[in-house]
Every structure is written in C-alpha cells, then in structure tokens.
Design a protein around this motif. Sequence first.
Motif, short mmCIF file in Angstrom:
data_model
loop_
_atom_site.label_atom_id
_atom_site.label_comp_id
_atom_site.label_asym_id
_atom_site.label_seq_id
_atom_site.Cartn_x
_atom_site.Cartn_y
_atom_site.Cartn_z
N LYS A 16 36.75 24.66 42.45
CA LYS A 16 35.52 25.19 43.03
C LYS A 16 34.59 25.65 41.89
O LYS A 16 34.42 26.83 41.63
N PRO A 17 33.95 24.69 41.18
CA PRO A 17 33.13 25.04 40.01
C PRO A 17 32.00 26.00 40.30
O PRO A 17 31.47 26.64 39.38
N GLU A 18 31.59 26.12 41.58
CA GLU A 18 30.51 27.04 41.89
C GLU A 18 30.85 28.48 41.55
O GLU A 18 29.97 29.33 41.42
N LEU A 19 32.14 28.76 41.39
CA LEU A 19 32.57 30.12 41.03
C LEU A 19 32.07 30.50 39.64
O LEU A 19 31.89 31.68 39.35
N MET A 159 37.62 35.04 47.83
CA MET A 159 39.01 34.73 47.52
C MET A 159 39.36 35.15 46.10
O MET A 159 40.41 35.76 45.86
N PHE A 160 38.47 34.90 45.15
CA PHE A 160 38.71 35.30 43.76
C PHE A 160 38.74 36.82 43.65
O PHE A 160 39.52 37.38 42.88
N SER A 161 37.92 37.50 44.43
CA SER A 161 37.93 38.95 44.46
C SER A 161 39.29 39.46 44.93
O SER A 161 39.85 40.40 44.36
N ALA A 162 39.84 38.82 45.94
CA ALA A 162 41.16 39.23 46.46
C ALA A 162 42.25 39.03 45.42
O ALA A 162 43.12 39.89 45.25
N GLU A 198 47.38 32.67 49.11
CA GLU A 198 48.83 32.86 49.27
C GLU A 198 49.55 32.77 47.93
O GLU A 198 50.38 33.62 47.58
N ILE A 199 49.20 31.77 47.14
CA ILE A 199 49.86 31.56 45.85
C ILE A 199 49.39 32.58 44.82
O ILE A 199 50.18 33.17 44.09
N GLY A 200 48.09 32.80 44.76
CA GLY A 200 47.52 33.66 43.73
C GLY A 200 47.90 35.13 43.87
O GLY A 200 47.87 35.86 42.88
#
Length: 296
Positions: A16-19, A159-162, A198-200
């Motif tokens: 997800k390069p937009e991150l 998701m990255f924040s989580a 789940e994985i992260g």
Amino acid sequence: MPSSQHEALHRIFRDKPELFAHAFKILDIDFPTPSEVAVVDTDMTEIVPIERRADTVMMFTSRWGSKTVVIIESQSRIDDDKASAWAYYLSHAHIKFRCPAMLLVTCQDEATATWAREPKRIGLPGCPCLIVHPIALGPDNVPQIIDPAEACEDAVLTMFSALTHARSPKVNAILKALDVALTAVDTDTAAYLAEQTEIGLGNTKARQIWRSLMAMQNYRFKSEFAEMLRAEGRAEGRAEGEARGEAKSVLKILEQRNIPVSDSIRERVLACTDLALLESWLVRSLKATTAEELLD
C-alpha cells in the motif's frame, strides 16, 4: 502474504504505497510527489559470500523523472549492530541505483524508535567517517486514530496506527475504529488489511481483541478469521490438550463480548473433550446473548 509480525510492519508500505505520503507528512519531510512507485530487489549481497538483505526497498519516480530509493526496516528492539548493516544498505542502494537513498525504520515501542532515529556514527570517537541518520516511525509520532469517521477516510493509515500502537492503552479504541473502517472499503482490501492487522499485532493482547472483533462481524471474509481462531486453538491444544485450546477460544470470545460466564459454565466448557461440540459452541459464542444460551 506476510508470515510474521516483523514482515507486516514493513510490507504494508510495499503493498500500500499510499502510506508513504502519510509517513512523510508525519515526519515533516519534503518528498517529491511520485508518478510511479516500484518494488525493487531487496538483495544487498555482493560476490563475497556475505548475505545482506533489507526488509523492503521501494523506488519512487517523480513526474520529472527523478528517482529516490527508500529502504524500510522493521525494528523490534535496540540493536547497535544494525549501524553497519544500515550503512551498507544505504551505500549499496546509492551506488546501485545512482540516486538519493533514505532509510525508514518502523517500530512498535518508543524506546526503539528513539534509538533508531539517533545518528549512528562509524569511525573513531569524535571523528566519524560516516554517519547514518535513519528516519523512524513509532508510537511517539504516529497518530492514534480512534475516531471511526477519521478511520473511514484512510483505512490503511488506521491499520498502521493499530500496529504501531499495539501495546498502547488506546489500541482497543484504534482497533474498533479500524473495524468500522473495513466496512467502507472493498472486500479484497478489507480482507488484506484485516489479515495484515492479525499478523502485525504479534503476540499481544491486542491480537485477541482484534480476533474477537472480526469474529463478531458479518464480513464475507469472516470465515478466514474463524479458521485462524480455530487454528490457534488447535496449536495451543497440542501443547495443553487440543480440546482445552478450543474451550479457551470459546471463553475468550464471550469475555471480549462482555458476556458474564458463571464458574459452573466455565468449568463445563473447560472440562469438555468433545471437539465437535466445542466447535459448535465456538460458532454459537459469536451470536449468543448469554452464556446459558451457548450450552442449550
């Protein structure tokens, strides 16, 4: 798909390069707007038999044709031996691609993030010949997205924040916001982000919270998470008894749904050795309104 917590923390940038746009905005870095983004070979190995492989390497090409290579490393702990490896990665990428190279380190704890962004000096004390100055994303500079409306605007960043705040007291609120955000994206993206989460989250309490949230929702990909839950229960069961693992999964779901469980029912569930019955209870636990209803 990523296979470990470590990989999830850097591969999300690849998938997800937009991150990146959010990352550079968070870090207040003026980065050229790319017209093309490509994943490049992460192998930093030379003819000499010493293998050096970065986590993720991305190539950004601006509309004017200028290129920038970004190396992403997922770091779970302080490790002073990384200085030489990171110096090698940057030097190798700069020579190989003949363009500016930068290092972005993702961390899940503030101490590691603080260490990661400190200059790494190579050379004599007081007279360094090379200074590696990484850029780091961690709990101290990644926003905690707890507003569902804000989460729906950008599910990837949520998701990255989580993942970044997996050990924060507010992770429950972030995961609930992400849960809502998944309903605002297409099914494939939602399934991907849910699995990455789940994985992260790794071996944290937040992972159990996330599994319970996923199990309770009527997503079309819910079966994937139900299977993960059963697989985890079976793995634990091989160590303590397969049936006990399934029983603990049933009780965990009821706990996360805030459904009271009496001592007698808890003992009955934990004492059950019938896997078929336990799986039936596992399915019922997703919708039951009382613990007694589970056993009817």
